[in-house]
Design a protein around this motif. Structure first.
Motif, PDB file in Angstrom:
ATOM      1  N   SER A   1       0.942  -0.871  -0.415  1.00 27.97           N
ATOM      2  CA  SER A   1      -0.215  -0.300   0.036  1.00 27.97           C
ATOM      3  C   SER A   1       1.335   1.241   0.039  1.00 27.97           C
ATOM      4  O   SER A   1       1.834   1.138  -0.035  1.00 27.97           O
ATOM      5  CB  SER A   1      -0.802   0.149   1.116  1.00 27.97           C
ATOM      6  OG  SER A   1      -1.839   1.711   1.299  1.00 27.97           O
ATOM      7  N   ILE A   2       0.438   2.392  -0.558  1.00 29.40           N
ATOM      8  CA  ILE A   2       1.409   3.526  -0.985  1.00 29.40           C
ATOM      9  C   ILE A   2      -0.117   4.572  -0.049  1.00 29.40           C
ATOM     10  O   ILE A   2      -0.612   4.763  -0.421  1.00 29.40           O
ATOM     11  CB  ILE A   2       1.530   3.355  -2.511  1.00 29.40           C
ATOM     12  CG1 ILE A   2       2.726   2.652  -2.957  1.00 29.40           C
ATOM     13  CG2 ILE A   2       2.708   4.865  -2.069  1.00 29.40           C
ATOM     14  CD1 ILE A   2       2.296   2.347  -4.260  1.00 29.40           C
TER      15      ILE A   2
ATOM     16  N   CYS B   1       2.380  10.432  -2.482  1.00 29.01           N
ATOM     17  CA  CYS B   1       4.384   9.634  -2.051  1.00 29.01           C
ATOM     18  C   CYS B   1       4.681  10.253  -3.740  1.00 29.01           C
ATOM     19  O   CYS B   1       4.265  11.043  -4.252  1.00 29.01           O
ATOM     20  CB  CYS B   1       4.160   8.078  -2.370  1.00 29.01           C
ATOM     21  SG  CYS B   1       5.366   7.391  -2.806  1.00 29.01           S
TER      22      CYS B   1
ATOM     23  N   GLU C   1       7.633   7.200  -7.587  1.00 29.34           N
ATOM     24  CA  GLU C   1       7.079   7.147  -8.679  1.00 29.34           C
ATOM     25  C   GLU C   1       7.091   5.077  -8.702  1.00 29.34           C
ATOM     26  O   GLU C   1       7.508   4.500  -9.456  1.00 29.34           O
ATOM     27  CB  GLU C   1       7.473   6.868 -10.028  1.00 29.34           C
ATOM     28  CG  GLU C   1       7.471   7.958 -10.051  1.00 29.34           C
ATOM     29  CD  GLU C   1       7.990   8.129 -12.227  1.00 29.34           C
ATOM     30  OE1 GLU C   1       8.567   7.282 -13.047  1.00 29.34           O
ATOM     31  OE2 GLU C   1       8.654   9.887 -12.275  1.00 29.34           O
ATOM     32  N   LEU C   2       6.137   4.853  -7.646  1.00 27.33           N
ATOM     33  CA  LEU C   2       6.271   3.617  -6.642  1.00 27.33           C
ATOM     34  C   LEU C   2       4.008   3.335  -7.213  1.00 27.33           C
ATOM     35  O   LEU C   2       3.523   3.846  -7.653  1.00 27.33           O
ATOM     36  CB  LEU C   2       6.026   3.393  -4.969  1.00 27.33           C
ATOM     37  CG  LEU C   2       7.531   3.904  -4.818  1.00 27.33           C
ATOM     38  CD1 LEU C   2       7.919   3.988  -3.409  1.00 27.33           C
ATOM     39  CD2 LEU C   2       8.528   3.122  -5.495  1.00 27.33           C
ATOM     40  N   LYS C   3       4.477   2.009  -7.450  1.00 27.82           N
ATOM     41  CA  LYS C   3       3.355   1.330  -7.068  1.00 27.82           C
ATOM     42  C   LYS C   3       3.312  -0.383  -6.789  1.00 27.82           C
ATOM     43  O   LYS C   3       4.172  -0.925  -6.163  1.00 27.82           O
ATOM     44  CB  LYS C   3       2.296   1.401  -8.828  1.00 27.82           C
ATOM     45  CG  LYS C   3       3.448   0.055  -9.598  1.00 27.82           C
ATOM     46  CD  LYS C   3       3.388   0.278 -10.960  1.00 27.82           C
ATOM     47  CE  LYS C   3       4.438  -0.581 -12.604  1.00 27.82           C
ATOM     48  NZ  LYS C   3       5.769  -0.393 -12.085  1.00 27.82           N
ATOM     49  N   VAL C   4       1.841  -0.631  -6.400  1.00 28.30           N
ATOM     50  CA  VAL C   4       1.797  -1.882  -5.404  1.00 28.30           C
ATOM     51  C   VAL C   4       2.188  -2.997  -6.330  1.00 28.30           C
ATOM     52  O   VAL C   4       2.117  -3.299  -7.782  1.00 28.30           O
ATOM     53  CB  VAL C   4       0.771  -1.693  -5.181  1.00 28.30           C
ATOM     54  CG1 VAL C   4      -0.381  -3.414  -4.431  1.00 28.30           C
ATOM     55  CG2 VAL C   4      -1.109  -0.792  -4.156  1.00 28.30           C
TER      56      VAL C   4
ATOM     57  N   ASP D   1       5.326  -3.627  -6.125  1.00 26.94           N
ATOM     58  CA  ASP D   1       7.038  -3.766  -6.706  1.00 26.94           C
ATOM     59  C   ASP D   1       8.171  -3.703  -5.801  1.00 26.94           C
ATOM     60  O   ASP D   1       7.134  -4.234  -4.622  1.00 26.94           O
ATOM     61  CB  ASP D   1       7.714  -1.472  -7.285  1.00 26.94           C
ATOM     62  CG  ASP D   1       7.144  -1.379  -8.180  1.00 26.94           C
ATOM     63  OD1 ASP D   1       6.573  -1.820  -9.520  1.00 26.94           O
ATOM     64  OD2 ASP D   1       7.042   0.280  -7.823  1.00 26.94           O
TER      65      ASP D   1
ATOM     66  N   GLU E   1       9.626   6.428   2.513  1.00 28.53           N
ATOM     67  CA  GLU E   1       9.468   6.473   1.460  1.00 28.53           C
ATOM     68  C   GLU E   1      11.164   7.095   1.105  1.00 28.53           C
ATOM     69  O   GLU E   1      11.839   6.629   0.332  1.00 28.53           O
ATOM     70  CB  GLU E   1       8.128   6.940   0.351  1.00 28.53           C
ATOM     71  CG  GLU E   1       8.820   8.551  -0.072  1.00 28.53           C
ATOM     72  CD  GLU E   1       7.575   9.035  -0.584  1.00 28.53           C
ATOM     73  OE1 GLU E   1       7.666   8.529  -1.923  1.00 28.53           O
ATOM     74  OE2 GLU E   1       7.485  10.650  -0.556  1.00 28.53           O
TER      75      GLU E   1
END
Length: 84
Positions: free
Chosen positions: A41-42, A46, A49-52, A54, A77
């Motif tokens: 979860s983010i 944020c 450049e993150l996504k669930v 990764d 982060e």
């Protein structure tokens, strides 16, 4: 229970690393530190450049375990060193 992180935090879980030797699959030892995690979860704000889903590499002492679940951790982060 659903947890939504705030203030540039990310929820991660440990990646179970396994090693193959011939026909055997060996799981990593529990006492070794494994810095590889998967994002669960983010937070909304944020900046990375993150996504669930990764896979990330984090600092050794930067995570905090979520009470009641041994596989989930909260990390800022800023403590994410790299995306794999």
């Amino acid at each position: 229970m659903k947890i939504i992180p705030v203030n540039n935090k990310v929820i991660i879980k440990k990646i179970k690393k396994e090693e193959k030797k011939g026909a055997l699959i060996l799981l990593s030892k529990n006492d070794e530190y494994e810095p590889f995690f998967e994002i669960v979860s983010i937070c909304i704000d944020c900046t990375l450049e993150l996504k669930v889903g990764d896979h990330v590499y984090i600092d050794r002492y930067s995570n905090h375990a979520i009470e009641g679940n041994n596989d989930l951790f909260i990390v800022r982060e800023d403590n994410i060193i790299g995306i794999i």
